[in-house]
Design an enzyme around this catalytic site. Structure first.
Site, PDB file in Angstrom:
ATOM      1  N   LYS A  24       0.821  -1.222   0.000  1.00  0.00           N
ATOM      2  CA  LYS A  24       0.000   0.000   0.000  1.00  0.00           C
ATOM      3  C   LYS A  24       0.846   1.258   0.000  1.00  0.00           C
ATOM      4  O   LYS A  24       0.523   2.238  -0.661  1.00  0.00           O
ATOM      5  CB  LYS A  24      -0.975   0.011   1.180  1.00  0.00           C
ATOM      6  CG  LYS A  24      -0.312   0.058   2.539  1.00  0.00           C
ATOM      7  CD  LYS A  24      -1.248  -0.340   3.643  1.00  0.00           C
ATOM      8  CE  LYS A  24      -1.118  -1.776   3.970  1.00  0.00           C
ATOM      9  NZ  LYS A  24      -0.031  -2.259   4.798  1.00  0.00           N
ATOM     10  N   GLY A  41       0.072 -11.419  14.639  1.00  0.00           N
ATOM     11  CA  GLY A  41       0.624 -11.350  13.284  1.00  0.00           C
ATOM     12  C   GLY A  41      -0.056 -10.394  12.328  1.00  0.00           C
ATOM     13  O   GLY A  41       0.274 -10.387  11.150  1.00  0.00           O
ATOM     14  N   LYS A  98      -4.169   3.638   2.779  1.00  0.00           N
ATOM     15  CA  LYS A  98      -5.315   2.941   2.174  1.00  0.00           C
ATOM     16  C   LYS A  98      -6.391   3.951   1.760  1.00  0.00           C
ATOM     17  O   LYS A  98      -6.984   3.828   0.685  1.00  0.00           O
ATOM     18  CB  LYS A  98      -5.895   1.931   3.167  1.00  0.00           C
ATOM     19  CG  LYS A  98      -4.966   0.750   3.444  1.00  0.00           C
ATOM     20  CD  LYS A  98      -5.495  -0.089   4.605  1.00  0.00           C
ATOM     21  CE  LYS A  98      -4.536  -1.186   5.005  1.00  0.00           C
ATOM     22  NZ  LYS A  98      -4.845  -1.795   6.301  1.00  0.00           N
ATOM     23  N   GLY A 144      -7.040  -6.089   2.914  1.00  0.00           N
ATOM     24  CA  GLY A 144      -6.768  -7.523   2.777  1.00  0.00           C
ATOM     25  C   GLY A 144      -7.774  -8.319   1.984  1.00  0.00           C
ATOM     26  O   GLY A 144      -7.918  -8.158   0.776  1.00  0.00           O
ATOM     27  N   GLU A 203      -5.240  -5.211  -5.482  1.00  0.00           N
ATOM     28  CA  GLU A 203      -6.371  -5.457  -4.570  1.00  0.00           C
ATOM     29  C   GLU A 203      -5.900  -5.622  -3.124  1.00  0.00           C
ATOM     30  O   GLU A 203      -6.554  -5.173  -2.179  1.00  0.00           O
ATOM     31  CB  GLU A 203      -7.121  -6.720  -5.017  1.00  0.00           C
ATOM     32  CG  GLU A 203      -8.325  -7.085  -4.176  1.00  0.00           C
ATOM     33  CD  GLU A 203      -9.458  -6.074  -4.311  1.00  0.00           C
ATOM     34  OE1 GLU A 203     -10.018  -5.953  -5.399  1.00  0.00           O
ATOM     35  OE2 GLU A 203      -9.786  -5.397  -3.303  1.00  0.00           O
TER      36      GLU A 203
HETATM   37  N1  HSE Z   1      -1.249  -3.821   9.796  1.00  0.00           N
HETATM   38  C1  HSE Z   1      -2.378  -3.791   8.934  1.00  0.00           C
HETATM   39  C2  HSE Z   1      -3.632  -3.883   9.795  1.00  0.00           C
HETATM   40  C3  HSE Z   1      -2.356  -4.933   7.967  1.00  0.00           C
HETATM   41  O1  HSE Z   1      -3.533  -4.080  11.001  1.00  0.00           O
HETATM   42  O2  HSE Z   1      -4.715  -3.763   9.251  1.00  0.00           O
HETATM   43  C4  HSE Z   1      -2.393  -4.639   6.545  1.00  0.00           C
HETATM   44  O3  HSE Z   1      -2.525  -3.345   6.167  1.00  0.00           O
END
Ligand code: HSE
Length: 424
Positions: free
Chosen positions: A105, A187, A205, A134, A129
């Site tokens: 991103k 994670g 984003k 995600g 995408e």
């Molecule tokens: N670290 C991001 C989140 C994951 O927690 O949404 C992907 O952008």
């Protein structure tokens, strides 16, 4: 059967997930899509990670030059993250005529213009995408399905880590530090959690999503940003008493006075659809003139949800010869008229001396700024200074800032401790 060669750059969480999905679903793609997708090479230096995934040595490359000169590679998947060296690797792939699928991103947000121009020049596809939310298919929804609409607003919970932290602080009374370290161990937090908790991840984003939604270019540096790192448990508690839930919201609105784009903690009513988006779940709530209001919901981070978006792009890329590039005015600079003086209701927490006249002084400052108060709650638990909560009717950001300054500088016997925007 069409043969498609894939190279994966980086075997981190998303790269590993992509590798495993392609390996485990290969037969299904042959049957359902008539695509024989083969992983021709991977670029990864950590030998233990290569061994952990059971990848044969002859598939491992040692340089980007080796990857892009491989004639069997059709699609390069960049899942390394960060700008360097990802940017030069993606450019090298596009210049060599390889289509690119990326989950990066920050790279797309900052260099999307350059990447798209290069892709077009070399007649390659560029798919992203997985850059936003995600496993939730928001990019293709905007690129394809919603093109008939004029979109007036996007409101989203687009960062899983911060949503997890706020959920745990709110519903389990967990401390900020404990909730964050649990998110990291699960994670889905970024390597550097500052990107999550300070709101940068959501800003990147939102830059991509609002540019697509409004057919313009909204650079990330024009987006107002406040993270959750200064959120106080006291405000979460008072908010709950008032029927609100705190979320880190990404908001983009196309208004008469310009485009509002902002990422900040906000209170939403407990009966708003976004309030039920808990833990590391994400959602994007959109409003279009034809489609009306709708919400996409799902996991926005993590190994398989993000790799699901990457693999969807690989299949789309392999099945489409004519690539569809972003339908926004693709310039390097922000051309949109951005409005910083947005309208919102506000929750204002003050510490006020519990004596006659204090409330009327606060009220007269607010009144001078044309701010109308909808609710006032005073907590009578303490002696001396007590917390007082004011919730305003919709007003302008600049009026609230001026009022806060005036209250804090005057001898009103009150000090503003926090302000939180309230979404109606
Ligand atoms: N670290 C991001 C989140 C994951 O927690 O949404 C992907 O952008």
């Amino acid at each position: 059967m069409k043969k498609v060669g894939v190279a994966i750059l980086g075997l981190g969480v998303v790269g590993g997930g992509t590798y495993k999905i392609l390996r485990d679903h290969a037969e299904a793609y042959r049957t359902n899509h008539k695509l024989d997708i083969t992983i021709e090479c991977v670029l990864e230096q950590r030998r233990e990670r290569i061994a952990e995934l059971g990848i044969a040595d002859d598939v491992v490359c040692s340089s980007i030059a080796e990857v892009v000169s491989n004639p069997d590679v059709d699609i390069v998947v960049e899942v390394m993250g960060g700008v360097d060296p990802a940017r030069s690797y993606v450019l090298a792939a596009l210049k060599a005529g390889k289509s690119v699928v990326t989950s990066n991103k920050e790279l797309y947000c900052k260099y999307g213009y350059e990447l798209e121009e290069t892709a077009k020049k070399h007649n390659c596809g560029l798919f992203y995408e997985a850059t936003c939310v995600g496993g939730v298919p928001i990019i293709r929804t905007l690129l394809d399905n919603l093109q008939g609409n004029e979109i007036s607003s996007i409101m989203g919970i687009i960062n899983g880590t911060t949503n997890y932290v706020l959920t745990k602080m709110s519903s389990e009374g967990m401390s900020y530090e404990d909730a964050l370290s649990r998110a990291q161990s699960l994670g889905f937090a970024e390597k550097d959690p500052a990107s999550d908790v300070e709101g940068y991840d959501a800003v990147y984003k939102l830059s991509i999503l609002s540019s697509l939604a409004f057919h313009t270019k909204i650079t990330y540096d024009r987006i107002y940003r406040e993270g959750i790192n200064n959120v106080s448990p006291v405000d979460i508690k008072f908010g709950r008493q008032l029927g609100y839930v705190m979320k880190l919201l990404a908001i983009a609105k196309n208004t008469h006075s310009g485009i509002e784009v902002r990422v900040h903690p906000a209170f939403i009513r407990a009966d708003h659809p976004l309030s039920s988006v808990i833990d590391n779940y994400n959602a994007v709530y959109l409003s279009g003139d034809c489609v009306g209001e709708f919400m996409l919901y799902g996991l926005g981070a993590g190994e398989y949800p993000t790799a699901s978006a990457v693999v969807g792009d690989i299949i789309y890329c392999a099945s489409h010869l004519n690539y569809n590039y972003s339908p926004f005015c693709n310039t390097e600079h922000c051309t949109a008229k951005i409005s910083d003086n947005f309208e919102s209701s506000y929750y204002i927490r003050v510490e006020a001396e519990d004596k006659s006249g204090v409330l009327s002084k606060i009220a007269s400052v607010l009144s001078r700024q044309g701010i109308s108060v909808a609710r006032v709650v005073q907590d009578d638990a303490g002696k001396g200074a007590v917390p007082m909560i004011l919730v305003t009717h919709p007003t302008r950001e600049n009026s609230v800032k001026k009022a806060v300054e005036e209250i804090n500088e005057s001898s009103s016997g009150a000090k503003v401790m926090s302000i939180i925007r309230v979404v109606n």
